[in-house]
Motif scaffolding. Structure first.
Motif, PDB file in Angstrom:
ATOM      1  N   ASN A 150      19.533  91.629  -5.019  1.00 50.35           N
ATOM      2  CA  ASN A 150      19.935  92.824  -5.773  1.00 50.35           C
ATOM      3  C   ASN A 150      18.830  93.326  -6.692  1.00 50.35           C
ATOM      4  O   ASN A 150      18.711  94.532  -6.923  1.00 50.35           O
ATOM      5  CB  ASN A 150      21.208  92.536  -6.562  1.00 50.35           C
ATOM      6  N   GLU A 151      18.010  92.409  -7.218  1.00 48.36           N
ATOM      7  CA  GLU A 151      16.912  92.813  -8.105  1.00 48.36           C
ATOM      8  C   GLU A 151      15.871  93.679  -7.385  1.00 48.36           C
ATOM      9  O   GLU A 151      15.328  94.606  -7.974  1.00 48.36           O
ATOM     10  CB  GLU A 151      16.213  91.576  -8.692  1.00 48.36           C
ATOM     11  N   VAL A 152      15.576  93.344  -6.138  1.00 47.18           N
ATOM     12  CA  VAL A 152      14.523  94.072  -5.419  1.00 47.18           C
ATOM     13  C   VAL A 152      15.074  95.150  -4.485  1.00 47.18           C
ATOM     14  O   VAL A 152      14.309  95.860  -3.840  1.00 47.18           O
ATOM     15  CB  VAL A 152      13.632  93.092  -4.611  1.00 47.18           C
ATOM     16  N   TRP A 153      16.384  95.274  -4.419  1.00 46.84           N
ATOM     17  CA  TRP A 153      17.021  96.185  -3.465  1.00 46.84           C
ATOM     18  C   TRP A 153      16.507  97.614  -3.568  1.00 46.84           C
ATOM     19  O   TRP A 153      16.134  98.220  -2.566  1.00 46.84           O
ATOM     20  CB  TRP A 153      18.537  96.145  -3.657  1.00 46.84           C
ATOM     21  N   ASP A 154      16.489  98.180  -4.762  1.00 44.04           N
ATOM     22  CA  ASP A 154      16.142  99.600  -4.921  1.00 44.04           C
ATOM     23  C   ASP A 154      14.727  99.929  -4.480  1.00 44.04           C
ATOM     24  O   ASP A 154      14.461 101.055  -4.032  1.00 44.04           O
ATOM     25  CB  ASP A 154      16.358 100.037  -6.373  1.00 44.04           C
ATOM     26  N   SER A 155      13.817  98.980  -4.583  1.00 44.70           N
ATOM     27  CA  SER A 155      12.447  99.271  -4.158  1.00 44.70           C
ATOM     28  C   SER A 155      12.202  98.911  -2.692  1.00 44.70           C
ATOM     29  O   SER A 155      11.342  99.516  -2.048  1.00 44.70           O
ATOM     30  CB  SER A 155      11.441  98.534  -5.045  1.00 44.70           C
ATOM     31  N   CYS A 156      12.925  97.967  -2.148  1.00 41.54           N
ATOM     32  CA  CYS A 156      12.654  97.496  -0.785  1.00 41.54           C
ATOM     33  C   CYS A 156      13.496  98.176   0.292  1.00 41.54           C
ATOM     34  O   CYS A 156      13.020  98.397   1.403  1.00 41.54           O
ATOM     35  CB  CYS A 156      12.852  95.984  -0.708  1.00 41.54           C
ATOM     36  N   PHE A 157      14.735  98.499  -0.010  1.00 39.73           N
ATOM     37  CA  PHE A 157      15.611  99.087   1.013  1.00 39.73           C
ATOM     38  C   PHE A 157      15.099 100.434   1.534  1.00 39.73           C
ATOM     39  O   PHE A 157      15.085 100.665   2.746  1.00 39.73           O
ATOM     40  CB  PHE A 157      17.042  99.220   0.482  1.00 39.73           C
ATOM     41  N   PRO A 158      14.633 101.359   0.684  1.00 41.34           N
ATOM     42  CA  PRO A 158      14.169 102.645   1.225  1.00 41.34           C
ATOM     43  C   PRO A 158      12.773 102.599   1.850  1.00 41.34           C
ATOM     44  O   PRO A 158      12.344 103.574   2.464  1.00 41.34           O
ATOM     45  CB  PRO A 158      14.189 103.576   0.011  1.00 41.34           C
ATOM     46  N   ASP A 159      12.060 101.491   1.735  1.00 40.80           N
ATOM     47  CA  ASP A 159      10.696 101.388   2.247  1.00 40.80           C
ATOM     48  C   ASP A 159      10.723 101.187   3.763  1.00 40.80           C
ATOM     49  O   ASP A 159      11.139 100.141   4.252  1.00 40.80           O
ATOM     50  CB  ASP A 159       9.990 100.215   1.562  1.00 40.80           C
TER      51      ASP A 159
END
Length: 168
Positions: A150-159
């Protein structure tokens, strides 16, 4: 031994017809088929299903190759620290599940029995990434794995690098 006598002695009736196959299932399940008959039934079943099994393996191979190629890209492009850094591991797992097609809706629906219509793609990616992170020796438990995902979700999911869009 004539074929009818062999069928009576083993309980197996050769044939690809629907009724014949169900009859063999019933005889096997009810204990009216000998070990030899069960072996014949398994060989016949394997031969009959060989083509569809190969197609299933090829599809799985394609998912796996895409998944591993995303890991290879991340390793070379972003210098992922595989050991000791759960955030890196979580990010590359999110990207691999997103870009490989592993969490396509139809695959989730038919292969894994996940029958939701909304947010299924994201839930699958979170679930698969958390499972992978939880297996790492640095991770204490499932709760920590989900927290890191959940911590890295916002930066990794749209990449979607190196692709232009997500394969669905």
């Amino acid at each position: 031994m004539p074929e009818d006598e062999e069928q009576q002695s083993t309980g197996y009736v050769p044939g690809a017809g629907l009724w014949t196959r169900y009859g063999n299932y019933f005889r096997l399940a009810s204990g009216r088929m000998t070990e030899e008959g069960a072996q014949q039934w398994k060989l016949d079943r394997d031969e009959r299903n060989k083509e569809s099994d190969c197609a299933r393996c090829e599809k799985h191979r394609d998912y796996l190759l895409r998944y591993k190629m995303v890991h290879a890209y991340d390793h070379l492009r972003f210098q992922v620290q595989w050991e000791g850094n759960l955030r890196h591991a979580a990010c590359t797992e999110i990207r691999a599940s997103t870009l490989s097609g592993e969490c396509r809706w139809l695959r989730e629906f038919w292969d894994r029995g996940q029958w939701k219509f909304t947010q299924q793609f994201q839930e699958c990616i979170r679930r698969r990434a958390a499972l992978s992170v939880a297996k790492r020796p640095e991770c204490k438990d499932d709760v920590q794995a989900l927290k890191v995902v959940n911590e890295v979700w916002d930066s990794c999911f749209p990449d979607t690098r190196p692709f232009d869009e997500v394969y669905r």
